[in-house]
Design an enzyme around this catalytic site. Structure first.
Site, PDB file in Angstrom:
ATOM      1  N   ASN A 173       0.815  -1.227   0.000  1.00 20.40           N
ATOM      2  CA  ASN A 173       0.000   0.000   0.000  1.00 20.40           C
ATOM      3  C   ASN A 173       0.843   1.270   0.000  1.00 20.40           C
ATOM      4  O   ASN A 173       0.504   2.245  -0.672  1.00 20.40           O
ATOM      5  CB  ASN A 173      -0.919   0.015   1.226  1.00 20.40           C
ATOM      6  CG  ASN A 173      -1.921  -1.106   1.183  1.00 20.40           C
ATOM      7  OD1 ASN A 173      -2.744  -1.172   0.268  1.00 20.40           O
ATOM      8  ND2 ASN A 173      -1.839  -2.019   2.135  1.00 20.40           N
ATOM      9  N   SER A 223       5.489  10.946   7.445  1.00 22.66           N
ATOM     10  CA  SER A 223       5.110  10.803   8.859  1.00 22.66           C
ATOM     11  C   SER A 223       6.267  11.074   9.804  1.00 22.66           C
ATOM     12  O   SER A 223       7.448  10.875   9.461  1.00 22.66           O
ATOM     13  CB  SER A 223       4.621   9.362   9.086  1.00 22.66           C
ATOM     14  OG  SER A 223       4.502   9.083  10.467  1.00 22.66           O
ATOM     15  N   TYR A 238       6.538   0.811   9.130  1.00 21.56           N
ATOM     16  CA  TYR A 238       5.690   1.877   8.559  1.00 21.56           C
ATOM     17  C   TYR A 238       6.543   3.124   8.285  1.00 21.56           C
ATOM     18  O   TYR A 238       6.458   3.729   7.209  1.00 21.56           O
ATOM     19  CB  TYR A 238       4.547   2.166   9.542  1.00 21.56           C
ATOM     20  CG  TYR A 238       3.861   3.490   9.346  1.00 21.56           C
ATOM     21  CD1 TYR A 238       2.996   3.704   8.281  1.00 21.56           C
ATOM     22  CD2 TYR A 238       4.077   4.546  10.244  1.00 21.56           C
ATOM     23  CE1 TYR A 238       2.369   4.928   8.112  1.00 21.56           C
ATOM     24  CE2 TYR A 238       3.445   5.763  10.088  1.00 21.56           C
ATOM     25  CZ  TYR A 238       2.600   5.956   9.017  1.00 21.56           C
ATOM     26  OH  TYR A 238       1.979   7.171   8.851  1.00 21.56           O
ATOM     27  N   LYS A 291       7.504   5.242   4.785  1.00 21.33           N
ATOM     28  CA  LYS A 291       7.361   6.690   4.560  1.00 21.33           C
ATOM     29  C   LYS A 291       8.682   7.286   4.075  1.00 21.33           C
ATOM     30  O   LYS A 291       8.697   8.163   3.214  1.00 21.33           O
ATOM     31  CB  LYS A 291       6.874   7.372   5.841  1.00 21.33           C
ATOM     32  CG  LYS A 291       5.433   7.022   6.184  1.00 21.33           C
ATOM     33  CD  LYS A 291       4.507   7.488   5.077  1.00 21.33           C
ATOM     34  CE  LYS A 291       3.078   7.067   5.265  1.00 21.33           C
ATOM     35  NZ  LYS A 291       2.185   7.511   4.199  1.00 21.33           N
TER      36      LYS A 291
END
Ligand code: NAI
Ligand SMILES: O=C1O[C@H](COP(=O)(O)O)[C@@H](O)[C@H](O)[C@H]1O
Length: 257
Positions: free
Chosen positions: A84, A109, A146, A150
């Site tokens: 994703n 982020s 995660y 980013k």
């Protein structure tokens, strides 16, 4: 001037904050794999960002892409962020370049740099008296997979800007919450982004002229460890909210200036 904007991840929280503030400001094409639950400004495309054909079609006649779609969970597993957040983001950049889009605004982020928050710096760095400040020129130091995804998105932006001359801004968003800062969470209060500052910041990203930028997306909190200088200078960001105006619960202790 109003721009024709493709907003991916439009059905999520950041999308909600942006549309709440900017529904009338631009011509919107909204994209999400989840269909809308209420009336939306503009056309809504239900599609997955890993579907190359659908993304290319959604990109037609678009000036600016605000790319939010992705797995936002700090604890997200590798297979999800790979699909994703990394593959999806590459598909969006490639289609944007091919469609002649002028700018891509990428939702990065705080977790791309979360490991600057070392044991010896915390919790002091979350407090007003501490002078430690990240300014966007530092290398990524992700705090989880995660965050790695980013950092990869930021690097994809760098590549597509250098190779294809598309304008790219990566916004390292802090902690978006509606109404008041996170409660009983110093880190979240230091990186709070209010809904109205979020809308204003993304409006500046849509309108300003830039080459490649990394900026921090937080409100003007007294206690902060992210500099707002680049967002102010490169984009004209002028935030109005400050987590210090709240009492740590949900009460305002000082009115808006
Ligand atoms: N909310 C926050 O405080 C922060 C958010 N961000 C980033 O901002 C972006 C938006 O975050 P939120 O709105 O909070 O998350 P959210 O989960 O509320 O919204 C994300 C939206 O993206 C959609 N989506 C996910 N994968 C997709 C795919 N493969 N194809 C099409 N749509 C897909 C989801 O259906 C959802 O509507 C994310 O990229 C997140 O990493 C970054 C830092 C802080
Ligand atoms: O990137 C993100 O960061 C925020 C803040 O992180 P947290 O670890 O302090 O909660 C998070 O709320 C959001 O879901 C995520 O996408």
């Amino acid at each position: 001037m109003a721009q024709s904007v493709l907003l991916t991840g439009a059905a999520g929280r950041v999308g909600e904050a942006i549309l709440e503030g900017l529904a009338e400001e631009h011509e919107w094409r909204l994209l999400d794999r989840d269909p809308p639950t209420e009336d939306q400004p503009g056309e809504f495309v239900v599609a997955d960002i890993t579907d190359e054909d659908a993304v290319r079609e959604a990109m037609e006649e678009i000036d600016v892409v605000v790319h939010l779609a992705g797995d936002p969970r700090p604890e997200a597993p590798w297979d999800s962020v790979l699909t994703n957040n990394i593959d999806g983001t590459q598909t969006v950049f490639e289609a944007a370049v091919d469609a002649g889009v002028e700018k891509v605004v990428f939702a990065s982020s705080n977790h791309a740099v979360g490991n600057y928050e070392t044991d010896d710096r915390t919790p002091d760095m979350y407090r007003e008296h501490d002078e430690y400040l990240l300014d966007g020129t530092e290398l990524p130091r992700p705090s989880n997979l995660y965050g790695v995804s980013k950092a990869a998105g930021e690097t994809l932006g760098r590549y597509y800007h250098d190779e294809h001359d598309i304008s790219v801004v990566c916004v390292r968003i802090g902690n978006l919450t509606e109404g008041h800062p996170p409660i009983d969470y110093e880190r979240g209060q230091a990186m709070w982004l209010s809904y109205r500052d979020c809308a204003h910041l993304f409006d500046r990203c849509i309108r300003a002229d830039y080459d490649y930028e990394i900026v921090y997306g937080i409100s003007d909190n007294d206690r902060k460890y992210y500099s707002l200088e680049r967002a102010r200078d490169a984009l004209g960001y002028d935030p109005r909210d400050n987590s210090a105006y709240y009492d740590g619960e949900d009460r305002v202790v000082e009115p808006d200036p």
